[in-house]
Design an enzyme around this catalytic site. Structure first.
Site, mmCIF file in Angstrom:
data_model
loop_
_atom_site.group_PDB
_atom_site.id
_atom_site.type_symbol
_atom_site.label_atom_id
_atom_site.label_comp_id
_atom_site.label_asym_id
_atom_site.label_seq_id
_atom_site.Cartn_x
_atom_site.Cartn_y
_atom_site.Cartn_z
ATOM 1 N N THR A 152 0.614 -1.063 0.035
ATOM 2 C CA THR A 152 -0.200 -0.196 -0.616
ATOM 3 C C THR A 152 0.962 1.306 0.267
ATOM 4 O O THR A 152 1.931 1.286 0.970
ATOM 5 C CB THR A 152 -0.967 -0.457 1.210
ATOM 6 O OG1 THR A 152 -1.806 -1.342 1.437
ATOM 7 C CG2 THR A 152 -1.984 1.457 1.409
ATOM 8 N N ARG A 180 -13.017 -7.884 0.349
ATOM 9 C CA ARG A 180 -11.991 -7.706 1.628
ATOM 10 C C ARG A 180 -12.143 -6.505 1.553
ATOM 11 O O ARG A 180 -11.522 -5.827 0.632
ATOM 12 C CB ARG A 180 -11.088 -8.654 1.494
ATOM 13 C CG ARG A 180 -10.257 -8.361 2.568
ATOM 14 C CD ARG A 180 -9.494 -8.345 2.204
ATOM 15 N NE ARG A 180 -8.053 -8.146 3.189
ATOM 16 C CZ ARG A 180 -6.798 -7.163 2.989
ATOM 17 N NH1 ARG A 180 -7.155 -6.128 2.097
ATOM 18 N NH2 ARG A 180 -6.128 -6.618 3.967
ATOM 19 N N GLY A 182 -9.453 -4.079 3.987
ATOM 20 C CA GLY A 182 -7.966 -3.429 4.897
ATOM 21 C C GLY A 182 -8.425 -2.593 5.905
ATOM 22 O O GLY A 182 -9.636 -1.901 5.541
ATOM 23 N N ASP A 183 -7.225 -2.312 5.890
ATOM 24 C CA ASP A 183 -6.937 -0.562 7.392
ATOM 25 C C ASP A 183 -6.634 0.161 6.192
ATOM 26 O O ASP A 183 -6.937 1.621 7.057
ATOM 27 C CB ASP A 183 -5.725 -0.906 7.694
ATOM 28 C CG ASP A 183 -5.069 -1.401 6.482
ATOM 29 O OD1 ASP A 183 -4.168 -1.940 6.251
ATOM 30 O OD2 ASP A 183 -3.667 0.043 6.764
ATOM 31 N N GLY A 204 1.539 -2.364 5.420
ATOM 32 C CA GLY A 204 0.802 -3.834 6.009
ATOM 33 C C GLY A 204 -0.236 -4.093 5.660
ATOM 34 O O GLY A 204 -1.419 -4.304 5.539
ATOM 35 N N GLY A 206 -3.396 -5.473 6.516
ATOM 36 C CA GLY A 206 -4.292 -4.684 6.780
ATOM 37 C C GLY A 206 -5.055 -5.222 8.446
ATOM 38 O O GLY A 206 -5.527 -4.451 9.230
#
Ligand code: GLY
Length: 287
Positions: A152, A180, A182-183, A204, A206
């Site tokens: 990312t 899905r 992630g963060d 990194g 997530g």
């Protein structure tokens, strides 16, 4: 008034063969962001300009060159935050747009902070953002990727008006389940910006970053310690659950900090005080 910018090309493994592409891609993105700040442009515009370049560069896991999910598709997440107003614009599991960061930026002043899936692409179309066929974002290299990608990208900027901005963009993880998230599009997980504190962005794993609320943790630690120590302290929590990540921080006075527990972390930075553009492909020291 001073300006500053720091960006990263992902917390990941960078092979010797890839190093020059990472260095060149980070430098090009940095130059684009600096050009905005040097003419007294907004931090938000600088973040968007820098990340757009990385979204066009297949070296990075965002835009063109995004990770491929378990169904062979590309679903991306991106967000941008204004440290002055606390406005956030975010998109997740968006397909078929060239620049998720620009769609997120278009959403910044909307009531909703995050829009997902086909509705996000419809939003992009309505805001005249650049669309493409979803498969046009795939590259041969990413289709063949044998390793987990969590590179990312992220960028933080401080403009001459004294405002901070944070942005992220990602294709997520290779082989992730369809749908899905992630963060990266969640404030407090993958990023945060507060003019009175600092701006922060993470890359990194997530799920690990979200479970440990890395950006929120860093933001909370920042008034207590210098930027680098705050990132290092936050990373110690992701390590507790065996996660890998890297983070960058930018202060209202232009000072920066970064750290990672991933094998490598490509970071670039510049400021009005130190306009020499610096790109660092940091390798983690053996523990
Ligand atoms: N850090 C990006 C992701 O896990 O989706």
């Amino acid at each position: 008034m001073s300006w500053a910018i720091i960006l990263h090309g992902g917390a990941t493994t960078i092979t010797d063969d890839e190093a020059e592409a990472y260095r060149a891609g980070c430098l090009a993105a940095l130059v684009a962001g600096c050009a905005v700040l040097e003419r007294d442009g907004l931090a938000l515009e600088a973040v968007e300009a820098a990340i757009r370049l990385m979204e066009d560069d297949p070296t990075f896991n965002c835009g063109t060159g995004s990770a491929i999910n378990a169904e062979g598709g590309v679903e991306m997440c991106s967000a941008i935050m204004d440290g002055h107003s606390f406005d956030v614009g975010g998109v997740s599991i968006i397909q078929g747009v060239r620049h998720p960061i620009s769609v997120a930026h278009a959403m910044l002043r909307d009531e909703a902070i995050l829009i997902a899936g086909p509705a996000a692409r419809d939003y992009a179309r309505d805001r005249r953002q650049e669309l493409c066929k979803p498969d046009e974002l795939k590259t041969e290299k990413k289709e063949k990727a044998a390793r987990k990608a969590h590179d990312t990208v992220g960028c933080l900027a401080l403009d001459t008006a004294g405002h901070l901005a944070a942005g992220t963009s990602t294709g997520g993880l290779d082989g992730k389940p369809a749908g899905r998230v992630g963060d990266s599009p969640h404030p407090g997980c993958g990023f945060y910006a507060d003019d009175q504190v600092r701006a922060v962005a993470y890359s990194g794993d997530g799920e690990h970053i979200a479970r440990m609320m890395l950006a929120a943790r860093t933001w909370q630690l920042l008034p207590l310690m210098d930027p680098e120590r705050a990132v290092t302290a936050a990373l110690s929590h992701v390590a507790r659950i065996a996660g890998e990540a890297g983070g960058i921080v930018l202060s209202p006075d232009g000072t920066t900090g970064w750290d990672h527990n991933s094998p490598h972390f490509a970071v670039a930075q510049a400021s009005s005080a130190s306009p020499t553009r610096v790109v660092n492909l940091a390798k983690r020291e053996t523990q």
